[in-house]
Design an enzyme around this catalytic site. Structure first.
Site, short mmCIF file in Angstrom:
data_model
loop_
_atom_site.label_atom_id
_atom_site.label_comp_id
_atom_site.label_asym_id
_atom_site.label_seq_id
_atom_site.Cartn_x
_atom_site.Cartn_y
_atom_site.Cartn_z
N GLU A 202 0.81 -1.22 0.00
CA GLU A 202 0.00 0.00 0.00
C GLU A 202 0.85 1.27 0.00
OE1 GLU A 202 -3.04 0.37 -0.51
OE2 GLU A 202 -4.09 -1.47 0.01
N SER A 203 1.82 1.35 0.87
CA SER A 203 2.54 2.62 1.04
C SER A 203 4.04 2.50 1.10
CB SER A 203 2.05 3.32 2.32
OG SER A 203 2.51 2.62 3.47
#
Length: 307
Positions: A202-203
């Site tokens: 995700e990040s």
């Protein structure tokens, strides 16, 4: 958690390409092609972009859309040919490299795909295309150093992973991440190694990450999802991981802990999409996402069968 309709392109390309539509050609084939594409009618969309190219054979924006349509039609060689014609200086270059990487993925050429994704990031680091390319790179990198199990109750292992993936973190931030993963994993009965795999994709352990769709923080929570989960500050390490684990726990309860793929698909595309398709939705991004989060999770568990 990203708001993706049908694929990476549906989320990224319309944003960056809207300004690229030539005013003189914006009446019929351009508008029809884009609408058909976003409606999932890729064959019809390709025909419209072919009309644009018949009149303007050097229109790089049209070649890009045409190439993306061919990719969705499972024609990666035709897509690559179109994407080569789309290359050139300017802001669209990152988009071209992103889709070139996706075409090579479809062909199974991992090395060429990775090179293309790196080119997309280099071409325009702050662009939506670079965001999606970097996400791809995080899932495809050589992960052999992490293929060793660590004590899942020890925050130090997660802190080391966070620093490995994001060297810009301070030691204090990394330890806060490790402590929060262990604490919320225990509270919600979710393996912190699974949450770690999700956060990598995700990040990349960037607490202030923002997606082109507006997803926020470590777990890329959409603002409305964060509010519903009781997250006050999506950019806070502890708040965001609390929301991330709580949302993932909800999907695991809804679809069953034995249906990890469905829970992850719901995190990525929404539980409604999983119910509508009665399984992992046929979105390119969602299927890629599920495979790579599970792949990382198995590696973090030290599973020798991990791909």
């Amino acid at each position: 958690m990203t708001a993706i309709s049908r694929s990476v392109l549906a989320a990224a390309l319309p944003v960056v390409m809207a300004a690229a539509v030539p005013a003189a050609a914006a009446v019929d084939p351009w508008q029809a092609g884009q609408k058909l594409f976003l409606a999932g009618r890729y064959g019809a969309a390709a025909e419209q972009f072919r009309l644009v190219l018949a009149r303007q054979p050097r229109d790089r924006a049209a070649w890009l859309w045409y190439g993306a349509a061919q990719l969705h039609l499972s024609q990666p060689l035709a897509a690559l040919s179109a994407l080569r014609a789309a290359r050139g200086p300017g802001p669209r270059e990152a988009d071209v490299w992103l889709w070139t990487g996706l075409a090579y993925e479809q062909l199974g050429d991992r090395a060429a795909a990775l090179n293309a994704f790196r080119e997309a990031v280099r071409a325009a680091p702050a662009s939506p295309a670079a965001y999606w390319a970097a996400r791809r790179l995080r899932g495809e990198e050589d992960l052999s150093p992490a293929k060793t199990a660590w004590d899942p109750t020890d925050p130090a292992g997660y802190a080391r992973l966070a620093l490995q993936r994001n060297p810009r973190l301070s030691t204090t931030e990394a330890w806060r991440i490790g402590a929060a993963l262990v604490a919320y994993g225990r509270r919600f009965n979710v393996d912190p190694r699974l949450v770690s795999a999700l956060v990598v994709i995700e990040s990349g352990f960037q607490p202030r990450a923002v997606s082109p769709a507006g997803a926020l923080g470590l777990g890329q929570l959409m603002p409305e999802v964060a509010r519903a989960a009781g997250v006050r500050d999506p950019f806070s390490i502890e708040d965001n991981l609390y929301g991330t684990v709580r949302v993932l726990r909800g999907h695991l309860e809804r679809f069953g802990y034995h249906n990890l793929s469905l829970a992850l698909a719901a995190y990525n595309a929404g539980s409604g999409a999983v119910r509508r398709f009665q399984g992992v939705p046929p979105y390119l991004e969602t299927r890629w996402y599920v495979f790579h989060v599970v792949r990382l999770y198995l590696r973090y568990r030290g599973d020798s069968t991990a791909p």
